[in-house]
Design a protein around this motif. Structure first.
Motif, PDB file in Angstrom:
ATOM      1  N   LYS A  62       0.820  -1.211   0.000  1.00 46.67           N
ATOM      2  CA  LYS A  62       0.000   0.000   0.000  1.00 46.67           C
ATOM      3  C   LYS A  62       0.858   1.267   0.000  1.00 46.67           C
ATOM      4  O   LYS A  62       0.443   2.292  -0.532  1.00 46.67           O
ATOM      5  CB  LYS A  62      -0.994   0.003   1.155  1.00 46.67           C
ATOM      6  CG  LYS A  62      -0.409   0.104   2.525  1.00 46.67           C
ATOM      7  CD  LYS A  62      -1.518   0.066   3.557  1.00 46.67           C
ATOM      8  CE  LYS A  62      -0.917   0.016   4.940  1.00 46.67           C
ATOM      9  NZ  LYS A  62      -1.933  -0.083   5.965  1.00 46.67           N
ATOM     10  N   GLU A  63       2.065   1.203   0.550  1.00 47.19           N
ATOM     11  CA  GLU A  63       2.956   2.369   0.489  1.00 47.19           C
ATOM     12  C   GLU A  63       3.473   2.585  -0.930  1.00 47.19           C
ATOM     13  O   GLU A  63       3.646   3.724  -1.364  1.00 47.19           O
ATOM     14  CB  GLU A  63       4.113   2.208   1.476  1.00 47.19           C
ATOM     15  CG  GLU A  63       3.678   2.142   2.926  1.00 47.19           C
ATOM     16  CD  GLU A  63       2.886   3.354   3.386  1.00 47.19           C
ATOM     17  OE1 GLU A  63       3.132   4.473   2.880  1.00 47.19           O
ATOM     18  OE2 GLU A  63       2.003   3.185   4.241  1.00 47.19           O
ATOM     19  N   TRP A  64       3.733   1.511  -1.657  1.00 50.92           N
ATOM     20  CA  TRP A  64       4.132   1.629  -3.059  1.00 50.92           C
ATOM     21  C   TRP A  64       2.987   2.191  -3.887  1.00 50.92           C
ATOM     22  O   TRP A  64       3.192   3.003  -4.801  1.00 50.92           O
ATOM     23  CB  TRP A  64       4.585   0.284  -3.610  1.00 50.92           C
ATOM     24  CG  TRP A  64       5.963  -0.080  -3.167  1.00 50.92           C
ATOM     25  CD1 TRP A  64       6.300  -0.924  -2.142  1.00 50.92           C
ATOM     26  CD2 TRP A  64       7.192   0.391  -3.712  1.00 50.92           C
ATOM     27  NE1 TRP A  64       7.652  -1.001  -2.018  1.00 50.92           N
ATOM     28  CE2 TRP A  64       8.235  -0.210  -2.978  1.00 50.92           C
ATOM     29  CE3 TRP A  64       7.522   1.255  -4.746  1.00 50.92           C
ATOM     30  CZ2 TRP A  64       9.569   0.033  -3.244  1.00 50.92           C
ATOM     31  CZ3 TRP A  64       8.864   1.493  -5.014  1.00 50.92           C
ATOM     32  CH2 TRP A  64       9.865   0.884  -4.270  1.00 50.92           C
ATOM     33  N   ILE A  65       1.774   1.788  -3.566  1.00 43.89           N
ATOM     34  CA  ILE A  65       0.606   2.318  -4.279  1.00 43.89           C
ATOM     35  C   ILE A  65       0.452   3.810  -3.993  1.00 43.89           C
ATOM     36  O   ILE A  65       0.175   4.603  -4.901  1.00 43.89           O
ATOM     37  CB  ILE A  65      -0.659   1.522  -3.904  1.00 43.89           C
ATOM     38  CG1 ILE A  65      -0.563   0.106  -4.462  1.00 43.89           C
ATOM     39  CG2 ILE A  65      -1.923   2.225  -4.385  1.00 43.89           C
ATOM     40  CD1 ILE A  65      -1.646  -0.834  -3.975  1.00 43.89           C
ATOM     41  N   ARG A  66       0.647   4.212  -2.748  1.00 41.66           N
ATOM     42  CA  ARG A  66       0.570   5.635  -2.405  1.00 41.66           C
ATOM     43  C   ARG A  66       1.635   6.444  -3.137  1.00 41.66           C
ATOM     44  O   ARG A  66       1.384   7.569  -3.561  1.00 41.66           O
ATOM     45  CB  ARG A  66       0.698   5.827  -0.901  1.00 41.66           C
ATOM     46  CG  ARG A  66      -0.523   5.385  -0.147  1.00 41.66           C
ATOM     47  CD  ARG A  66      -0.372   5.574   1.332  1.00 41.66           C
ATOM     48  NE  ARG A  66      -1.570   5.126   2.006  1.00 41.66           N
ATOM     49  CZ  ARG A  66      -1.604   4.726   3.244  1.00 41.66           C
ATOM     50  NH1 ARG A  66      -0.503   4.731   3.974  1.00 41.66           N
ATOM     51  NH2 ARG A  66      -2.726   4.335   3.788  1.00 41.66           N
ATOM     52  N   VAL A  80       0.490   6.829  -6.667  1.00 41.44           N
ATOM     53  CA  VAL A  80      -0.585   7.821  -6.743  1.00 41.44           C
ATOM     54  C   VAL A  80       0.003   9.230  -6.693  1.00 41.44           C
ATOM     55  O   VAL A  80      -0.419  10.113  -7.448  1.00 41.44           O
ATOM     56  CB  VAL A  80      -1.613   7.591  -5.608  1.00 41.44           C
ATOM     57  CG1 VAL A  80      -2.538   8.782  -5.435  1.00 41.44           C
ATOM     58  CG2 VAL A  80      -2.407   6.331  -5.864  1.00 41.44           C
ATOM     59  N   ALA A  81       0.990   9.461  -5.824  1.00 41.99           N
ATOM     60  CA  ALA A  81       1.627  10.785  -5.746  1.00 41.99           C
ATOM     61  C   ALA A  81       2.283  11.148  -7.070  1.00 41.99           C
ATOM     62  O   ALA A  81       2.133  12.278  -7.554  1.00 41.99           O
ATOM     63  CB  ALA A  81       2.657  10.800  -4.614  1.00 41.99           C
ATOM     64  N   VAL A  98       1.694  15.502  -1.890  1.00 40.69           N
ATOM     65  CA  VAL A  98       0.994  14.229  -1.653  1.00 40.69           C
ATOM     66  C   VAL A  98       1.925  13.250  -0.918  1.00 40.69           C
ATOM     67  O   VAL A  98       1.514  12.591   0.044  1.00 40.69           O
ATOM     68  CB  VAL A  98       0.474  13.629  -2.971  1.00 40.69           C
ATOM     69  CG1 VAL A  98      -0.120  12.248  -2.757  1.00 40.69           C
ATOM     70  CG2 VAL A  98      -0.555  14.550  -3.602  1.00 40.69           C
ATOM     71  N   ALA A  99       3.182  13.182  -1.348  1.00 40.27           N
ATOM     72  CA  ALA A  99       4.138  12.301  -0.656  1.00 40.27           C
ATOM     73  C   ALA A  99       4.400  12.792   0.767  1.00 40.27           C
ATOM     74  O   ALA A  99       4.512  11.982   1.692  1.00 40.27           O
ATOM     75  CB  ALA A  99       5.440  12.231  -1.439  1.00 40.27           C
ATOM     76  N   ASN A 131       1.578  11.758   3.039  1.00 42.03           N
ATOM     77  CA  ASN A 131       1.678  10.317   3.337  1.00 42.03           C
ATOM     78  C   ASN A 131       2.802  10.039   4.326  1.00 42.03           C
ATOM     79  O   ASN A 131       2.632   9.273   5.276  1.00 42.03           O
ATOM     80  CB  ASN A 131       1.904   9.523   2.052  1.00 42.03           C
ATOM     81  CG  ASN A 131       0.668   9.461   1.191  1.00 42.03           C
ATOM     82  OD1 ASN A 131      -0.447   9.562   1.690  1.00 42.03           O
ATOM     83  ND2 ASN A 131       0.857   9.310  -0.098  1.00 42.03           N
ATOM     84  N   ARG A 172       1.818  11.364   7.898  1.00 45.71           N
ATOM     85  CA  ARG A 172       0.857  10.505   8.582  1.00 45.71           C
ATOM     86  C   ARG A 172       1.522   9.226   9.067  1.00 45.71           C
ATOM     87  O   ARG A 172       1.267   8.755  10.176  1.00 45.71           O
ATOM     88  CB  ARG A 172      -0.311  10.189   7.657  1.00 45.71           C
ATOM     89  CG  ARG A 172      -1.169  11.418   7.364  1.00 45.71           C
ATOM     90  CD  ARG A 172      -2.348  11.108   6.513  1.00 45.71           C
ATOM     91  NE  ARG A 172      -3.239  10.221   7.269  1.00 45.71           N
ATOM     92  CZ  ARG A 172      -4.095   9.390   6.696  1.00 45.71           C
ATOM     93  NH1 ARG A 172      -4.186   9.319   5.390  1.00 45.71           N
ATOM     94  NH2 ARG A 172      -4.863   8.623   7.420  1.00 45.71           N
ATOM     95  N   ARG A 173       2.410   8.677   8.247  1.00 43.09           N
ATOM     96  CA  ARG A 173       3.099   7.437   8.631  1.00 43.09           C
ATOM     97  C   ARG A 173       4.048   7.680   9.798  1.00 43.09           C
ATOM     98  O   ARG A 173       4.136   6.864  10.720  1.00 43.09           O
ATOM     99  CB  ARG A 173       3.851   6.900   7.420  1.00 43.09           C
ATOM    100  CG  ARG A 173       4.321   5.497   7.598  1.00 43.09           C
ATOM    101  CD  ARG A 173       4.762   4.928   6.293  1.00 43.09           C
ATOM    102  NE  ARG A 173       5.315   3.609   6.513  1.00 43.09           N
ATOM    103  CZ  ARG A 173       6.008   2.960   5.625  1.00 43.09           C
ATOM    104  NH1 ARG A 173       6.211   3.476   4.443  1.00 43.09           N
ATOM    105  NH2 ARG A 173       6.481   1.766   5.888  1.00 43.09           N
TER     106      ARG A 173
END
Length: 181
Positions: A27-31, A34-35, A67-68, A71, A74-75
């Motif tokens: 899911k981090e690779w997907i985020r 997306v960025a 966007v990155a 993410n 938040r992480r």
């Protein structure tokens, strides 16, 4: 399976399975994808409407950094909230693991800001704004977004206490002192 590694499983034949390991969580690779996609879309739209490569590049890299940054923020906030009591050795090892992952996220974020600055500096425009101000815009936007992501994660986190809240204690009445002597 460790949370630091992901894997892709492919069934080659009935008795053969191939495993492909990659760093991080899916899911981090997907985020991250997306960025990058949102940044490329912003670049493409601005190139279409303005025909100015400098503006499109600055906005596209800034959107990707924002966007990155959100993410990453938040992480990082979730990792900070999950730090256990540091009284035992296992807890200190867990903190060291979280810290190592945070260092890699910071390295990736810094490398992204530096790459954006180099990209913007190598564009054909010249001037004080194009050479000194615009190259740092994506890094600053990403850093501010990182802080906003951490703040958002802290504001949405709920604090709970074990058991019901205690009733406030009644204040004792002051004792009367005799006046005079």
């Amino acid at each position: 399976m460790s949370t630091a590694m992901g894997r892709i499983v492919k069934q080659v034949s009935e008795g053969t399975t191939k495993y492909y390991w990659y760093p991080g969580d899916k899911k981090e690779w997907i985020r991250a994808a997306v960025a990058l996609t949102i940044g490329l879309a912003a670049f493409g739209l601005l190139m279409l409407f303005t025909r100015n490569v400098l503006v499109a590049t600055v906005v596209g890299t800034s959107v990707t950094a924002v966007v990155a940054g959100i993410n990453f923020g938040r992480r990082d906030a979730r990792a900070l909230a999950g730090f256990p009591d540091l009284g035992n050795r296992a807890a200190r090892r867990a903190v060291a693991g979280h810290t190592g992952k945070a260092v890699w996220r910071a390295f990736a974020h810094g490398l992204g800001g530096a790459a954006a600055a180099v990209l913007i500096l190598n564009l054909p425009h010249r001037g004080v704004v194009a050479d000194w101000v615009l190259p740092v815009v994506p890094a600053v936007a990403g850093a501010l977004a990182h802080q906003a992501g951490m703040l958002y994660e802290q504001l949405t986190a709920s604090a709970s206490t074990p058991g019901p809240a205690a009733a406030p204690a009644a204040a004792p009445e002051p004792a009367l002192q005799p006046a005079g002597k």
